[in-house]
Design an enzyme around this catalytic site. Structure first.
Site, short mmCIF file in Angstrom:
data_model
loop_
_atom_site.label_atom_id
_atom_site.label_comp_id
_atom_site.label_asym_id
_atom_site.label_seq_id
_atom_site.Cartn_x
_atom_site.Cartn_y
_atom_site.Cartn_z
N SER A 42 -3.36 11.16 18.01
CA SER A 42 -2.78 10.55 19.13
C SER A 42 -3.78 10.10 20.07
O SER A 42 -4.67 9.40 19.49
CB SER A 42 -1.50 11.31 19.87
OG SER A 42 -0.77 10.50 20.65
N HIS A 60 5.11 7.41 21.12
CA HIS A 60 5.02 6.99 19.43
C HIS A 60 6.61 6.43 19.07
O HIS A 60 6.78 6.64 17.96
CB HIS A 60 4.61 8.09 18.81
CG HIS A 60 3.22 8.48 19.17
ND1 HIS A 60 1.99 7.73 19.07
CD2 HIS A 60 2.83 9.80 19.74
CE1 HIS A 60 1.18 8.42 19.53
NE2 HIS A 60 1.61 9.71 20.05
#
Length: 305
Positions: free
Chosen positions: A87, A190
């Site tokens: 991430s 996300h």
């Protein structure tokens, strides 16, 4: 082949930067990182409490700054043949690979954190880890509830994201053989909820000059190695609203013959996943400067396993 990996949001803890202030050059680097990111990283990493550093716009620059501090302090880092980040950790990986300058990485991650915090504030959303169970059954249950599998972390861990009431239903009626653990994050990262942040970050990234990577770098998109710096930056932007496929990154590590993994600060999460998904692969978590020598020993070992 030995690699370095960079952790994502949630890996921070109060005061974790304090030991790093004893390393030469840290104060100067943190001052620059703070200016570039727009966050007082010294105070955030040494004084602020867990709630304050959980704030998305604080946590993201703080984690990337810590990763780069420990990367710069790492002896024998020239022995690192590949990098990957989880991430927001992809920004630190991009800097380590030479795709982005540290200044651009910190400026972009500051913008990313603020934009994602703003997007998260628009609706009541969150994330929960789902541990164990059959992956297909877990994904099916998430779809029933209108949730998104946001992180495929491998090692029997998947992260669900979406509306808080749907996450509550998931906790109340979890898939067979699973444990559901609500995560202390501010929104459904996300996922489609982050679409406004994607556009903000895309505009900022368009002003950045990207270089092709000096070493192998794998993408969260699909675990594939990326040899174009500009392509990697595009993937960094899209990743804000797309699932993190760390499971596929680890599969690529195995296929590439990775024989050692060093996780940079704030370390522990990714080495934990590797122990389950890449059994037998030596790994060192660099949590404090005291861990640097063990990491250097792993990197400088004379022969690949």
């Amino acid at each position: 082949m030995r690699i370095a990996v960079f952790p994502g949001q949630g890996s921070q803890s109060p005061g974790f930067l304090s030991p790093w202030l004893s390393v030469d050059g840290t104060a100067e680097r943190l001052a620059a990182y703070s200016e570039w990111s727009g966050v007082d990283l010294v105070a955030a990493g040494t004084e602020w409490d867990a709630d304050r550093i959980r704030d998305t716009q604080v946590a993201q620059p703080l984690i990337v700054a810590a990763s780069l501090l420990s990367w710069n302090a790492l002896p024998d880092r020239d022995a690192v043949a590949g990098v990957a980040g989880h991430s927001v950790g992809e920004f630190a990986a991009a800097a380590a690979a030479g795709i982005l300058s540290e200044e651009d990485a910190l400026r972009l991650v500051g913008i990313r954190g603020r934009a994602m915090a703003e997007a998260a504030a628009a609706e009541q959303t969150g994330m929960s880890a789902v541990i164990g169970g059959d992956e297909a059954s877990v994904v099916s249950r998430l779809e029933e509830l209108g949730l998104t599998p946001a992180n495929y972390n491998g090692g029997g861990q998947l992260v669900a994201a979406g509306a808080l009431d749907a996450l509550a239903s998931l906790t109340a009626e979890p898939p067979a053989g699973t444990r559901v653990i609500p995560l202390q994050v501010a929104g459904a990262f996300h996922t489609r909820y982050m679409a406004p942040a994607v556009e903000t970050l895309r505009s900022a990234a368009a002003e950045v000059e990207a270089s092709d990577p000096r070493i192998t770098i794998w993408s969260n998109r699909d675990g594939a190695a990326v040899d174009s710096g500009s392509t990697f930056v595009e993937l960094l932007v899209d990743q804000v609203a797309s699932p993190v496929r760390w499971d596929l990154c680890m599969a690529s590590f195995a296929a590439a013959g990775v024989s050692g993994i060093v996780e940079l600060s704030p370390a522990g999460t990714l080495t934990g996943l590797a122990k389950r998904a890449l059994r037998g692969t030596p790994a060192v978590a660099v949590k404090t400067p005291d861990d640097l020598q063990a990491a250097a020993a792993l990197l400088s070992a004379s022969a690949d396993a």
